[in-house]
Design a protein around this motif. Structure first.
Motif, PDB file in Angstrom:
ATOM      1  N   ASP A  38       0.814  -1.212   0.000  1.00 58.74           N
ATOM      2  CA  ASP A  38       0.000   0.000   0.000  1.00 58.74           C
ATOM      3  C   ASP A  38       0.848   1.263   0.000  1.00 58.74           C
ATOM      4  OD1 ASP A  38      -2.320  -1.487   0.013  1.00 58.74           O
ATOM      5  OD2 ASP A  38      -2.395  -1.569   2.206  1.00 58.74           O
ATOM      6  N   ARG A  39       2.073   1.174   0.583  1.00 53.47           N
ATOM      7  CA  ARG A  39       2.924   2.354   0.689  1.00 53.47           C
ATOM      8  C   ARG A  39       4.359   1.964   0.398  1.00 53.47           C
ATOM      9  NH1 ARG A  39       0.234   6.468   3.220  1.00 53.47           N
ATOM     10  NH2 ARG A  39       2.180   7.614   3.439  1.00 53.47           N
ATOM     11  N   TRP A  40       5.175   2.984   0.141  1.00 54.40           N
ATOM     12  CA  TRP A  40       6.611   2.756   0.014  1.00 54.40           C
ATOM     13  C   TRP A  40       7.201   2.576   1.403  1.00 54.40           C
ATOM     14  CZ3 TRP A  40       7.297   1.687  -4.794  1.00 54.40           C
ATOM     15  CH2 TRP A  40       6.559   2.341  -5.767  1.00 54.40           C
ATOM     16  N   THR A  43       8.285   6.066   3.383  1.00 56.22           N
ATOM     17  CA  THR A  43       7.449   7.263   3.344  1.00 56.22           C
ATOM     18  C   THR A  43       6.221   7.112   4.245  1.00 56.22           C
ATOM     19  OG1 THR A  43       6.291   6.402   1.400  1.00 56.22           O
ATOM     20  CG2 THR A  43       8.144   7.885   1.008  1.00 56.22           C
ATOM     21  N   GLU A  47       2.903  12.346   2.926  1.00 60.14           N
ATOM     22  CA  GLU A  47       1.761  12.215   2.021  1.00 60.14           C
ATOM     23  C   GLU A  47       2.255  11.889   0.620  1.00 60.14           C
ATOM     24  OE1 GLU A  47      -2.090  14.768   0.408  1.00 60.14           O
ATOM     25  OE2 GLU A  47      -0.700  15.645   1.851  1.00 60.14           O
ATOM     26  N   GLN A  48       1.675  10.877   0.021  1.00 62.40           N
ATOM     27  CA  GLN A  48       2.149  10.412  -1.283  1.00 62.40           C
ATOM     28  C   GLN A  48       1.156  10.819  -2.376  1.00 62.40           C
ATOM     29  OE1 GLN A  48       3.954   6.270  -1.022  1.00 62.40           O
ATOM     30  NE2 GLN A  48       2.680   6.299   0.802  1.00 62.40           N
ATOM     31  N   VAL A 283       1.295   5.947  -4.835  1.00 66.93           N
ATOM     32  CA  VAL A 283       1.252   4.624  -4.214  1.00 66.93           C
ATOM     33  C   VAL A 283       1.868   3.623  -5.185  1.00 66.93           C
ATOM     34  CG1 VAL A 283      -0.756   5.150  -2.805  1.00 66.93           C
ATOM     35  CG2 VAL A 283      -1.083   4.212  -5.079  1.00 66.93           C
TER      36      VAL A 283
END
Length: 471
Positions: A38-40, A43, A47-48, A283
């Protein structure tokens, strides 16, 4: 028709495939072996969001960089080659689609024959004949089972591969130009700072000479001051060489000779572009539509799937239509009389029932090739995620290094100024001034390198995210 399907089922069963497989193909709608995160990794507190424009280099607000990348897109030889390959792929689509249409030709001939009478008997005389002919012929394979359509689909997928390769070439090109440009600016900034320190060190040499001539210190202070001065001066040729190398690299990338760019690239070297930007990571799933290598890998899988469909359709009959129409007569003047017309129409249904299992193994080969494509796609996706994660942590590390070096520079400058003032008053040995001079230049170069590296890391991040020109 029911009888035909029944026979198909029997034959396909003998050959190890089902009629449903042959007719429907083998689509694969879920290529990813593992779901994307779902995310790096680095980070969690950031906020991506995706970049709002593919022209990512414009965020550096450097008109010269903008013009260099525009020139590269128009003139770079790798881009021009990629465009030609894309045009070839488009021509191959049209070539495959030509199978939907009949082949039509015309012919005109004159024939003179002699038949041997001895073939029919020893006393039978030979006979001569001659005639003129004029006509048209047609051959058409009717795509009842979609074999030609599957071939066109495969070519279209390969076109998408070439299109993605073209975009990848532009992504790589714009990133390379930006990288060399920022390296150039880093070297130019270092040269500027080195010359500033050289002037400062020259003033220190003057102070040391004055104190020596006044009998306040030994000549050792002058020698140490000159040693620092000349060592700094010796760094200038290497920096000038690095600047020239970067200029030459940029020239090649934009399809120009270095002399054409030298004047443009000489200006503006006193400052570096803005290196601090929001991380436009988005994402991980966004990579599936942005990275050209992922798009290419997915299109390759689609091409393999279409080729598998073509291989399976070889089990089915081929329906073709052949026909000729024309006129023939002994004399050219009689070609268009009523009795000179001749024609033929020959619908043909051909079906290979046994070929030593060649088609069966061709299907197996195509299926395994598609599996290889799927595995390659998964590896491409995982590699892309890794590259983005690496680019993010590299950029964030560079920013932390800049913050640290900023504090070091403040203390180093203060140490240098204090040591010079104290030495002028005779309150500290000259070795403190020497150390302060060396440290000041070292830390100044370190922070310039860190800022230049942050710019390059930011370029690598945009490249890893698949940012591309909108051309």
């Amino acid at each position: 028709m029911k009888k035909l399907i029944h026979v198909l089922t029997i034959v396909c069963g003998i050959l190890g495939v089902t009629a449903q497989d042959v007719v429907a193909g083998d689509p694969n709608n879920n290529l990813l072996r593992k779901s994307l995160p779902d995310r790096w990794t680095y980070t969690a507190d950031i906020e991506q969001t995706l970049p709002d424009s593919d022209d990512w280099w414009k965020k550096f607000n450097d008109p010269l960089l903008d013009s260099l990348i525009a020139s590269g897109i128009s003139n770079n030889f790798n881009v021009l080659t990629a465009i030609s390959r894309m045009k070839i792929a488009d021509a191959q689509i049209k070539q495959a689609a030509s199978g939907f249409y009949p082949n039509i030709g015309v012919s005109a001939a004159y024939e003179n024959m002699r038949s041997a009478g001895a073939m029919r008997g020893s006393d039978v005389p030979s006979s001569n004949s001659s005639y003129f002919s004029l006509g048209a012929n047609m051959q058409w394979e009717i795509d009842v089972f979609g074999k030609i359509a599957a071939g066109v689909k495969a070519k279209k997928s390969l076109y998408h591969v070439s299109r993605a390769d073209y975009v990848a070439t532009m992504v790589s090109l714009s990133a390379e130009i930006a990288t060399y440009y920022f390296n150039l600016r880093t070297f130019q900034r270092q040269l500027y700072i080195t010359k500033e320190h050289l002037a400062s060190q020259e003033r220190v040499v003057t102070i040391a000479k004055s104190r020596f001539e006044a009998g306040l210190v030994s000549k050792l202070d002058v020698a140490q001051a000159l040693t620092v001065y000349y060592s700094t001066e010796a760094a200038i040729p290497q920096l000038e060489y690095s600047i020239r190398q970067a200029q030459n690299a940029i020239a090649v990338l934009i399809g120009a000779y270095p002399e054409e760019l030298a004047q443009r690239l000489e200006s503006g070297g006193q400052t570096l572009p803005e290196y601090h930007q929001l991380i436009p990571a988005g994402v991980p799933a966004d990579l599936l539509r942005r990275r050209p290598d992922i798009v290419a890998a997915e299109s390759e899988v689609a091409a393999y799937a279409a080729q598998l469909g073509v291989a399976k359709k070889d089990f089915l009959p081929t329906l073709s239509l052949q026909g000729t129409i024309g006129v023939a007569a002994h004399k050219a003047g009689d070609l268009f009389k009523d009795n000179s017309l001749q024609y033929s129409i020959a619908p043909t249904l051909s079906w290979t029932l046994f070929d030593g299992f060649a088609r069966k193994y061709a299907v197996s080969e195509a299926r395994e090739q598609m599996k290889i494509g799927i595995e390659s796609y998964n590896l491409t996706v995982m590699t892309a995620v890794q590259e983005v994660d690496n680019a993010i942590i590299a950029y964030m590390t560079a920013l932390r290094a800049i913050d640290s070096y900023t504090n070091v520079i403040k203390q180093s400058d203060e140490s240098f100024n204090l040591s010079v003032d104290l030495y002028r008053e005779g309150l500290t040995p000259f070795t403190n001034v020497v150390d302060a001079q060396i440290n000041s230049l070292t830390y100044a170069n370190s922070i310039i390198n860190a800022k230049g590296q942050a710019l390059v890391d930011l370029v690598n991040l945009y490249k890893a995210l698949g940012g591309s020109p909108t051309k």
